[in-house]
Scaffold this active site. Sequence first.
Site: not given
Ligand code: URA
Length: 417
Positions: A81, A160, A167, A182, A186
Amino acid sequence: MNIIDIISKKRDKLELTKEEIEFFIKGYTENIITDYQASALIMAIYINGMTEREIADLTFAMAYSGETLDLSELGNVVDKHSTGGVGDKITLVLMPIIASLGIPVAKMSGRGLGFTGGTIDKLESIPGYDTSISIEKFKENVKKIGISLMGQTLNIAPADKKIYALRDAIACTDSIPLIASSIMSKKIASGANKIVIDVTCGSGAFMKTREEAEELARIMTSIGEKLNRKTVCIITSMDEPVGYAVGNLLEVIEVVDILKNKYMPEDVKKIIEELGANMLILAGKVSNIEEGKHLIIENIKNGKAYEKLLELVKSQGGDITYIENTDKFEKAKYITPILAEKEGKITEINALTIGKLSCYLGAGRIKKEDNINPKVGFVFCKKVGSNVKEGEIIAYIYSDDEKKTKEILEKNIIKIQ
Ligand code: URA
């Protein structure tokens, strides 16, 4: 328990219990807690922060707020990620390499939002490529060819999704506890047991300084440990765009050129070596970083990663003739060179500026529902630190709008000294 007491507690800098955090996440996901109450709590978290225990509890509650995916039948899957950036095409370069080394790649990626790009938008610039295949097909492709890249069709971490959108609307994106929870929620919900995270740092990233990036990395590693997911974070620079291309189709073409071994931008090489070697260590394929780096580059040079990219595109319905011959892609209407205004050294190509201008040209979206134009963006011919002669072409603007091209030409977006 009620949400007003929870908001007051965080406003007064007190630590929330696991039960209070779960109450908020469940209530907000189910629309019982309102947007204005959630905004107040998120702003209190933004200002007063959270302890590591609170962040882990928030992550866990968000991860289990919707459907979860079990990838254990696919073997030793290692996920990757990025915290986001401009020209960040690393997933598309690295994942075919990893799959070509026999490590299963089962990755769900996101779309771009704001000035940062997303892998799914890039993949969709390949005619026919289906990013919303069924979970059964996703798993079948991984079993058959060792790789699948798709969007999030499942209801993964819906809390999220809601909190992220909120946000964005209340100026609370750049918060370490909120970013960490966040991302990790995921990853956990999409079945990752081993995770390598590219923590970007610089003008085009959420974390502007090295110290902030280190803190975010430390927290995500610690959440991973607490929730039994081995997590490795690598900090990479995002002061100038990654590689030479910015914009969805333009980045896909750059990925193809890199995997065809036509050229390799130094920054891309450094990032894929570092992230890739750590992924190979987590997968048990190699025992040290140097060995891992060697394998990553070797599988570009021997063509195996490119072959894997073709298999991936074909398996998801994409037309591989575009990959075999990228001249086939329809290009933007206006391809306009930017010339060096004087002789000297390039001192700045600001990633944030380029990301915002690409978005303005149509490469990104301001709101989730916006359509994007895959053809527009920038291709740079030089990186920061390069010497240039007066009048030399230093970049091209790809645009479907002549007026916007002119506006950008007047901006002096590449600094030379
Ligand atoms: N990537 C994400 O998935 N969430 C965030 O808050 C920032 C970057």
